[in-house]
Design a protein around this motif. Structure first.
Motif, PDB file in Angstrom:
ATOM      1  N   ASP A  30       0.878  -1.375   0.029  1.00  0.00           N
ATOM      2  CA  ASP A  30       0.187   0.076  -0.099  1.00  0.00           C
ATOM      3  C   ASP A  30       0.595   1.212   0.128  1.00  0.00           C
ATOM      4  O   ASP A  30       1.188   1.772   0.918  1.00  0.00           O
ATOM      5  N   ILE A  31       1.248   1.793  -1.361  1.00  0.00           N
ATOM      6  CA  ILE A  31       2.464   2.834  -1.247  1.00  0.00           C
ATOM      7  C   ILE A  31       1.639   3.958  -1.811  1.00  0.00           C
ATOM      8  O   ILE A  31       2.094   5.021  -1.903  1.00  0.00           O
ATOM      9  N   ASP A  32       0.271   4.175  -1.880  1.00  0.00           N
ATOM     10  CA  ASP A  32      -0.200   5.216  -2.479  1.00  0.00           C
ATOM     11  C   ASP A  32      -0.449   6.421  -1.674  1.00  0.00           C
ATOM     12  O   ASP A  32      -0.846   6.180  -0.436  1.00  0.00           O
ATOM     13  N   ILE A  33      -0.684   7.742  -2.064  1.00  0.00           N
ATOM     14  CA  ILE A  33      -0.646   9.011  -1.350  1.00  0.00           C
ATOM     15  C   ILE A  33      -1.681   9.670  -1.771  1.00  0.00           C
ATOM     16  O   ILE A  33      -2.084   9.879  -2.871  1.00  0.00           O
ATOM     17  N   ARG A  34      -2.615  10.005  -0.857  1.00  0.00           N
ATOM     18  CA  ARG A  34      -3.838  10.799  -1.447  1.00  0.00           C
ATOM     19  C   ARG A  34      -3.503  12.363  -1.170  1.00  0.00           C
ATOM     20  O   ARG A  34      -2.747  12.724  -0.102  1.00  0.00           O
ATOM     21  N   PRO A  35      -4.371  13.271  -1.794  1.00  0.00           N
ATOM     22  CA  PRO A  35      -4.090  14.717  -1.426  1.00  0.00           C
ATOM     23  C   PRO A  35      -4.300  14.896  -0.084  1.00  0.00           C
ATOM     24  O   PRO A  35      -3.633  16.143   0.324  1.00  0.00           O
ATOM     25  N   ASP A  36      -5.038  14.444   0.648  1.00  0.00           N
ATOM     26  CA  ASP A  36      -5.219  14.820   2.065  1.00  0.00           C
ATOM     27  C   ASP A  36      -3.898  14.391   2.929  1.00  0.00           C
ATOM     28  O   ASP A  36      -3.767  14.497   4.232  1.00  0.00           O
ATOM     29  N   GLY A  37      -3.064  13.778   2.328  1.00  0.00           N
ATOM     30  CA  GLY A  37      -1.668  13.189   3.009  1.00  0.00           C
ATOM     31  C   GLY A  37      -1.745  11.794   3.684  1.00  0.00           C
ATOM     32  O   GLY A  37      -0.890  11.464   3.840  1.00  0.00           O
ATOM     33  N   LYS A  38      -2.922  11.435   3.433  1.00  0.00           N
ATOM     34  CA  LYS A  38      -3.185   9.821   3.862  1.00  0.00           C
ATOM     35  C   LYS A  38      -2.093   8.993   3.025  1.00  0.00           C
ATOM     36  O   LYS A  38      -2.148   9.026   1.837  1.00  0.00           O
ATOM     37  N   GLY A  39      -1.337   8.325   3.864  1.00  0.00           N
ATOM     38  CA  GLY A  39      -0.326   7.276   3.098  1.00  0.00           C
ATOM     39  C   GLY A  39       1.134   7.995   3.191  1.00  0.00           C
ATOM     40  O   GLY A  39       2.055   7.201   3.187  1.00  0.00           O
ATOM     41  N   LEU A  40       1.269   9.466   3.729  1.00  0.00           N
ATOM     42  CA  LEU A  40       2.495   9.918   3.763  1.00  0.00           C
ATOM     43  C   LEU A  40       3.201   9.273   4.872  1.00  0.00           C
ATOM     44  O   LEU A  40       2.837   9.209   5.889  1.00  0.00           O
ATOM     45  N   PRO A  41       4.656   8.773   4.369  1.00  0.00           N
ATOM     46  CA  PRO A  41       5.333   8.334   5.633  1.00  0.00           C
ATOM     47  C   PRO A  41       6.021   9.353   6.684  1.00  0.00           C
ATOM     48  O   PRO A  41       5.987  10.707   6.302  1.00  0.00           O
ATOM     49  N   ILE A  42       6.559   8.907   7.626  1.00  0.00           N
ATOM     50  CA  ILE A  42       7.459   9.798   8.690  1.00  0.00           C
ATOM     51  C   ILE A  42       8.559  10.226   7.923  1.00  0.00           C
ATOM     52  O   ILE A  42       9.173   9.526   7.080  1.00  0.00           O
ATOM     53  N   GLY A  43       9.231  11.190   8.298  1.00  0.00           N
ATOM     54  CA  GLY A  43      10.522  11.630   7.807  1.00  0.00           C
ATOM     55  C   GLY A  43      10.509  12.790   7.221  1.00  0.00           C
ATOM     56  O   GLY A  43       9.303  13.659   6.850  1.00  0.00           O
ATOM     57  N   GLN A  44      11.309  13.555   6.670  1.00  0.00           N
ATOM     58  CA  GLN A  44      11.250  14.826   5.871  1.00  0.00           C
ATOM     59  C   GLN A  44      12.572  15.201   5.112  1.00  0.00           C
ATOM     60  O   GLN A  44      13.784  14.306   5.354  1.00  0.00           O
ATOM     61  N   GLY A  45      12.562  16.028   4.046  1.00  0.00           N
ATOM     62  CA  GLY A  45      13.438  16.249   3.364  1.00  0.00           C
ATOM     63  C   GLY A  45      13.754  17.988   2.984  1.00  0.00           C
ATOM     64  O   GLY A  45      12.847  18.536   3.381  1.00  0.00           O
TER      65      GLY A  45
END
Lengths: 402, 196
Positions: free
Chosen positions: B56-71
């Motif tokens: 399950d790798i999909d990301i929705r516009p509301d951010g559902k699916g985004l993993p922790i971390g930052q860049g």
């Protein structure tokens, strides 16, 4: 019809020719020993070749797709009816054709369901099956710009097969898909892991998961071992090599449905254009055919993503008058329909075209009508204008780019 | 008697025709099989959350699916030079004299006819993360870490003048307002005589 295409001279053929020139009697012996080398003068005077495990086209017929790095086009001008031979089906890939072991294949369905599940290929084949004949068409199927273009060059990104598989509604019922769900995400197992959001009403209507094409296992180019089939909807959504479906309540806004497969309409950008609107194209006579005055049969294909073709009209006088063509039955919904129209050409230069009407009352538009509705920046996707062919006084036929 | 039989036969035929019609329109499965389908067939097998998470790798516009971390923009620029330039060109811009394999990614926020980039055409910033992670770089899809994908997203949004932010993560990315978002409308074609 001027459709014969001879294969390139092969090494074996050339060898036979050289031998033939040098030693005629030996050549005759060779021809008997190696049937197929040289066709006999009289096929009734020597036995023909035996059976084979896998049939082949006549060596005198050589229909081929034209290819680019990312797509290949069906030779529409070589089609005598509506089923596209599987090896001539158009292709559009976003990261190549994956090699998937059917024994390891699994389809996962999760999200707004009672029972998230995985199905093997054998599982999919166990469900009650359905076969459906319908067309597939790339949403970007239209090229123009020069006179020396064949139907394959202009509209070759459409093909038709008989598909066999399971209704998506059957599978969704099995996993207990929520009736409150509005969208599902379909994902491929190619290197693009291509995704599209599809509204749930299509799943409850006529969507399928198919594993067979024209009576045998589907080809890798078309999504082996299983793909989504959304009859009448733009090709890109019919996700190939299907590995995952997630059921949800809003679209995912994937790259393919936002930055691609969308198009400017006046000052806006239109997205989620699902249905392929009705279109038709004459496939004979076309470039590079040369015709003679007298009777000839104008032939072509018509289809609509919204239902059945109800009428195809042909004009042989540049659009002054339109006459109904014969439709080859049975006419199927969301399917290529073959049309024919008898014409007596008097040898004067003119322009010919076809236009289709579908069961919603939609009439295939002109380039001008599309430009009026969408603005001049439109283009790219979902362009389905009437295509004109120029008949020159010497009988040559050229496409008319508009 | 013969007449009666004929009437009976016609009646039977009409029932046959009407019931066929009913089936054909009611469902695309035209069936004469009278056995009822079970509530469940029992094919397939249940999956665990671990199995779902693996795919399950999909990301929705509301951010559902985004993993922790930052860049960060600076890390993103470095990754871009290393892994993206070969196909998308220097600075992500199409140069007149150079034909790149991949499309241009960077321009500005004004849509011109033949210049569709992230800044002027992409309606959702979350799509960047979803697409880069699943499909890029083309020769090694799925090889980037979440930090690298966040960094590339930060760099591409910044370079397109969408935002001055130098960091992207699961909280910030869904909040980025893409300039083209307001241009997108749902399809309104519906068949019938009107050309749209």
């Amino acid at each position: 019809m001027d459709k014969k295409k001879y294969p390139k001279i092969s090494r074996r053929g050339l060898l036979g020719g050289v031998l033939g020139a040098a030693l005629l009697p030996v050549n005759k012996v060779l021809a008997k020993r190696l049937p197929g080398l040289i066709p006999p003068d009289d096929p009734t005077k020597s036995p023909g070749r035996g059976t084979s495990k896998l049939g082949q086209r006549s060596k005198y017929e050589n229909p081929v797709k034209t290819t680019s790095d990312i797509s290949s086009r069906t030779p529409l001008q070589d089609m005598y009816s509506t089923i596209t031979p599987s090896d001539l089906h158009y292709e559009r890939h976003h990261a190549g054709i994956p090699d998937i072991d059917p024994a390891k294949y699994e389809l996962m369905i999760h999200g707004m369901v009672d029972r998230p599940m995985k199905f093997t290929l054998a599982d999919l084949k166990s469900f009650p099956a359905v076969a459906r004949t319908c067309f597939l068409e790339c949403a970007g199927n239209f090229r123009t710009g020069k006179e020396e273009m064949t139907p394959q060059d202009i509209l070759g990104l459409t093909s038709q097969s008989e598909w066999t598989g399971v209704m998506l509604s059957t599978i969704f019922r099995e996993v207990g898909a929520s009736h409150a769900a509005k969208w599902f995400l379909a994902e491929g197992s190619d290197a693009a892991v291509l995704t599209r959001s599809v509204p749930m009403y299509k799943a409850w209507d006529d969507a399928m998961i198919v594993y067979a094409q024209n009576g045998e296992a589907m080809r890798p180019e078309q999504g082996y071992p299983a793909r989504l089939l959304l009859p009448g909807w733009e090709g890109n959504m019919n996700v190939k090599w299907l590995r995952r479906i997630e059921i949800g309540d809003e679209p995912w806004m994937t790259r393919e449905e936002t930055s691609k497969y969308t198009y400017p309409v006046k000052d806006k950008i239109r997205m989620f254009s699902f249905e392929m609107d009705a279109r038709s194209i004459i496939t004979y006579p076309v470039y590079p055919n040369k015709i003679k005055s007298g009777y000839l049969e104008i032939r072509g294909l018509a289809w609509s993503g919204r239902g059945k073709v109800t009428k195809v009209e042909v004009s042989t006088d540049g659009g002054k008058t339109w006459l109904d063509a014969n439709l080859q039955g049975p006419v199927l919904s969301k399917a290529h329909t073959y049309f024919r129209h008898l014409w007596e050409w008097d040898g004067t230069a003119t322009e010919i075209a076809s236009r289709v009407t579908d069961e919603t009352g939609y009439v295939q538009p002109s380039v001008q009508q599309l430009a009026d509705a969408r603005g001049t920046k439109a283009g790219g996707y979902h362009m389905n204008p009437i295509n004109w062919w120029q008949i020159k006084a010497d009988g040559s036929v050229l496409f008319k780019p508009e | 008697m013969k007449q009666l039989a004929a009437i009976f036969l016609i009646g039977l035929m009409m029932i046959g025709i009407s019931s066929f019609k009913y089936r054909a329109t009611k469902s695309s499965v035209a069936t004469t099989d009278t056995n009822k389908w079970p509530a469940k067939f029992g094919f397939g097998h249940p999956v665990t959350q671990v199995e779902i998470d693996a795919w399950d790798i999909d990301i929705r516009p509301d951010g559902k699916g985004l993993p922790i971390g930052q860049g960060t923009v600076s890390k993103g620029r470095a990754i871009y030079v290393q892994k993206c330039v070969a196909c998308h060109g220097e600075g992500g811009k199409n140069q007149v004299e150079v034909k790149t394999i991949g499309p241009a990614l960077i321009s500005d926020t004004v849509l011109k006819a033949r210049n569709k980039t992230i800044g002027n055409y992409w309606p959702y910033a979350t799509t960047l993360f979803d697409y880069i992670r699943r499909a890029m770089p083309y020769p090694q899809p799925g090889s980037l870490t979440n930090t690298e994908v966040y960094s590339l997203s930060a760099y591409l949004l910044n370079a397109n003048h969408v935002t001055a932010d130098t960091i992207q993560n699961a909280k910030t990315l869904p909040k980025v307002v893409m300039p083209a978002r307001k241009l997108f409308v749902f399809d309104d074609r519906k068949g019938g005589p009107e050309i749209k």
